[in-house]
Design a protein around this motif. Structure first.
Motif, PDB file in Angstrom:
ATOM      1  N   GLY A  62      10.082   5.618 -21.908  1.00  7.30           N
ATOM      2  CA  GLY A  62      10.242   6.986 -21.435  1.00  7.30           C
ATOM      3  C   GLY A  62      10.562   8.030 -22.472  1.00  7.30           C
ATOM      4  O   GLY A  62      11.178   9.044 -22.133  1.00  7.30           O
ATOM      5  N   LYS A  63      10.130   7.864 -23.709  1.00 10.45           N
ATOM      6  CA  LYS A  63      10.424   8.876 -24.725  1.00 10.45           C
ATOM      7  C   LYS A  63       9.600  10.153 -24.512  1.00 10.45           C
ATOM      8  O   LYS A  63      10.074  11.259 -24.768  1.00 10.45           O
ATOM      9  CB  LYS A  63      10.153   8.326 -26.126  1.00 10.45           C
ATOM     10  CG  LYS A  63      11.046   7.164 -26.509  1.00 10.45           C
ATOM     11  CD  LYS A  63      12.499   7.576 -26.666  1.00 10.45           C
ATOM     12  CE  LYS A  63      12.732   8.321 -27.958  1.00 10.45           C
ATOM     13  NZ  LYS A  63      14.176   8.556 -28.205  1.00 10.45           N
ATOM     14  N   MET A  64       8.342  10.006 -24.063  1.00  8.93           N
ATOM     15  CA  MET A  64       7.508  11.188 -23.815  1.00  8.93           C
ATOM     16  C   MET A  64       7.518  11.591 -22.345  1.00  8.93           C
ATOM     17  O   MET A  64       7.473  12.779 -22.023  1.00  8.93           O
ATOM     18  CB  MET A  64       6.074  10.919 -24.273  1.00  8.93           C
ATOM     19  CG  MET A  64       5.921  10.984 -25.784  1.00  8.93           C
ATOM     20  SD  MET A  64       6.141  12.652 -26.447  1.00  8.93           S
ATOM     21  CE  MET A  64       4.598  13.413 -25.975  1.00  8.93           C
ATOM     22  N   TYR A  98       1.526   4.928  -6.943  1.00 11.23           N
ATOM     23  CA  TYR A  98       1.187   5.524  -8.238  1.00 11.23           C
ATOM     24  C   TYR A  98       2.384   5.430  -9.171  1.00 11.23           C
ATOM     25  O   TYR A  98       3.483   5.013  -8.772  1.00 11.23           O
ATOM     26  CB  TYR A  98       0.776   6.994  -8.051  1.00 11.23           C
ATOM     27  CG  TYR A  98       1.823   7.792  -7.312  1.00 11.23           C
ATOM     28  CD1 TYR A  98       2.838   8.455  -7.997  1.00 11.23           C
ATOM     29  CD2 TYR A  98       1.824   7.860  -5.925  1.00 11.23           C
ATOM     30  CE1 TYR A  98       3.814   9.159  -7.317  1.00 11.23           C
ATOM     31  CE2 TYR A  98       2.784   8.559  -5.236  1.00 11.23           C
ATOM     32  CZ  TYR A  98       3.777   9.213  -5.935  1.00 11.23           C
ATOM     33  OH  TYR A  98       4.743   9.902  -5.265  1.00 11.23           O
ATOM     34  N   GLY A  99       2.197   5.833 -10.420  1.00 12.01           N
ATOM     35  CA  GLY A  99       3.307   5.840 -11.360  1.00 12.01           C
ATOM     36  C   GLY A  99       2.852   6.034 -12.782  1.00 12.01           C
ATOM     37  O   GLY A  99       1.674   6.340 -13.053  1.00 12.01           O
ATOM     38  N   LEU A 100       3.784   5.879 -13.699  1.00 11.73           N
ATOM     39  CA  LEU A 100       3.523   6.034 -15.131  1.00 11.73           C
ATOM     40  C   LEU A 100       4.474   5.130 -15.899  1.00 11.73           C
ATOM     41  O   LEU A 100       5.663   5.067 -15.587  1.00 11.73           O
ATOM     42  CB  LEU A 100       3.723   7.492 -15.554  1.00 11.73           C
ATOM     43  CG  LEU A 100       3.496   7.831 -17.024  1.00 11.73           C
ATOM     44  CD1 LEU A 100       2.930   9.244 -17.157  1.00 11.73           C
ATOM     45  CD2 LEU A 100       4.788   7.717 -17.836  1.00 11.73           C
ATOM     46  N   ILE A 101       3.931   4.424 -16.894  1.00 12.08           N
ATOM     47  CA  ILE A 101       4.751   3.602 -17.781  1.00 12.08           C
ATOM     48  C   ILE A 101       4.591   4.135 -19.196  1.00 12.08           C
ATOM     49  O   ILE A 101       3.471   4.264 -19.703  1.00 12.08           O
ATOM     50  CB  ILE A 101       4.364   2.123 -17.714  1.00 12.08           C
ATOM     51  CG1 ILE A 101       4.583   1.587 -16.296  1.00 12.08           C
ATOM     52  CG2 ILE A 101       5.180   1.302 -18.712  1.00 12.08           C
ATOM     53  CD1 ILE A 101       4.169   0.155 -16.107  1.00 12.08           C
ATOM     54  N   ASP A 102       5.694   4.477 -19.819  1.00 13.57           N
ATOM     55  CA  ASP A 102       5.732   5.018 -21.179  1.00 13.57           C
ATOM     56  C   ASP A 102       6.556   4.072 -22.045  1.00 13.57           C
ATOM     57  O   ASP A 102       7.749   3.880 -21.805  1.00 13.57           O
ATOM     58  CB  ASP A 102       6.355   6.413 -21.148  1.00 13.57           C
ATOM     59  CG  ASP A 102       6.456   7.078 -22.522  1.00 13.57           C
ATOM     60  OD1 ASP A 102       6.555   6.379 -23.546  1.00 13.57           O
ATOM     61  OD2 ASP A 102       6.433   8.316 -22.553  1.00 13.57           O
ATOM     62  N   MET A 103       5.921   3.461 -23.039  1.00 12.71           N
ATOM     63  CA  MET A 103       6.608   2.548 -23.953  1.00 12.71           C
ATOM     64  C   MET A 103       6.309   2.940 -25.390  1.00 12.71           C
ATOM     65  O   MET A 103       5.197   3.354 -25.717  1.00 12.71           O
ATOM     66  CB  MET A 103       6.158   1.109 -23.708  1.00 12.71           C
ATOM     67  CG  MET A 103       6.602   0.526 -22.375  1.00 12.71           C
ATOM     68  SD  MET A 103       8.386   0.339 -22.234  1.00 12.71           S
ATOM     69  CE  MET A 103       8.694  -0.847 -23.543  1.00 12.71           C
ATOM     70  N   SER A 104       7.320   2.807 -26.252  1.00 12.03           N
ATOM     71  CA  SER A 104       7.141   3.177 -27.661  1.00 12.03           C
ATOM     72  C   SER A 104       8.071   2.375 -28.552  1.00 12.03           C
ATOM     73  O   SER A 104       9.034   1.754 -28.089  1.00 12.03           O
ATOM     74  CB  SER A 104       7.422   4.674 -27.849  1.00 12.03           C
ATOM     75  OG  SER A 104       8.774   4.977 -27.527  1.00 12.03           O
TER      76      SER A 104
END
Length: 334
Positions: free
Chosen positions: A59-61, A35-41
């Motif tokens: 990873g800003k949020m 599992y995981g999470l990718i945060d891009m902005s």
């Protein structure tokens, strides 16, 4: 085929069937998940007194990460568990929150859990203070935009020492007892470093949730070590049309003989397919400049796993030029 061979063949078939059933049973009692999470902005950030930086960020949020975990049912309500999780910087394709960050800095532990008696974990574990901080503010665990997270864990002098996770830790988490939960952690003393310990109590029932956490840090990975004591109280109330958050904490740095009060007030308002979020926080040291941070944002759910967001922040420290930032991004869970 003679009778002896027939009996042997039947026994072989029976043994094979039993082995197959045993394997299926073992498979049903164990599982491993990835599992995981990718945060891009894309956006711009300016620290108080610093220069504005515009670009693509990870990873800003939520700090991007991936992990795998497993559980084995040992019977009688007891299970063995493991969890290994690594932060990552998806914008540059590198592991860790920064260069030199341990590969499994998020979590690396093995546990014994019982449905009636709770969970005992060994290894690197997320601190109770970090979990309490992220749960009782509208921006969760955002190092980019949560005033609470930024003040407690990235606020410079006056902030907590010891990171969001402790090495060489033993942690206990109780089951829910009518909505009441208790947890305790200790990071063992090593060499010239002291040890860390923490304890927390929380309650969640109906619209109300409250927490109280205390931790002492004498081992933080820095040279020289800065000893800190932190006490935090948090509360939230879900009104249906609005969920309100309140936090108050005190960080006492015994090395510098300074105390810092940290307060937070936030709200989450469901709106369409997402929610409007707002969080205001202050960081007031006995010695040093006061810091005031306000973040506003809208989170839009495209699905249960994918979310778009837009956020703006004002970040002010007395005596320095104003800071702040904005981001337009996406979070995807897998």
């Amino acid at each position: 085929m003679n009778q002896t061979n027939k009996r042997f063949a039947k026994r072989s078939i029976l043994a094979g069937a039993l082995l197959g059933l045993t394997a299926l049973g073992a498979h049903a009692q164990s599982n491993v998940q990835v599992y995981g999470l990718i945060d891009m902005s894309v956006g711009s950030t300016k620290n108080p007194g610093g220069q504005s930086i515009t670009g693509v960020d990870s990873g800003k949020m939520t700090t991007s990460y991936f992990g795998f975990s497993g559980t084995e049912d040992l019977g009688g309500g007891l299970s063995a568990q493991f969890r290994h999780e690594s932060f990552m910087r998806a914008d540059v394709g590198e592991a860790g929150r920064f260069g030199g960050d341990p590969f499994f800095a998020r979590t690396s532990s093995v546990s014994l859990a019982h449905k009636d008696y709770g969970t005992l974990s060994f290894g690197r574990n997320t601190t109770q203070l970090f979990v309490s901080t992220l749960m009782f503010n509208a921006f969760g665990d955002s190092f980019g935009y949560s005033p609470s997270i930024r003040h407690y864990f990235a606020g410079g002098q006056g902030a907590v020492t010891g990171d969001t996770g402790w090495n060489d830790a033993i942690s206990y988490a109780s089951p829910s007892l009518g909505g009441l939960r208790f947890g305790a952690s200790s990071a063992m003393k090593e060499g010239s470093n002291g040890g860390n310990w923490s304890a927390g109590l929380s309650y969640a029932g109906g619209p109300l949730a409250v927490t109280a956490v205390h931790q002492t840090v004498k081992k933080d990975g820095a040279t020289p070590v800065q000893d800190t004591e932190t006490t935090q109280f948090g509360a939230s109330w879900d009104f249906g049309v609005l969920k309100a958050f309140l936090q108050y904490g005190e960080v006492k740095n015994e090395t510098t003989n300074n105390k810092t009060d940290i307060t937070g007030l936030g709200a989450r308002v469901p709106l369409g397919a997402g929610a409007f979020v707002a969080q205001y926080g202050t960081m007031d040291p006995r010695v040093g400049a006061e810091r005031k941070t306000l973040s506003l944002g809208y989170l839009h759910n495209l699905s249960r796993r994918t979310e778009l967001y837009g956020v703006v922040m004002s970040d002010k420290v007395d005596g320095l030029s104003s800071g702040g930032g904005y981001s337009l991004g996406i979070r995807h869970r897998f």
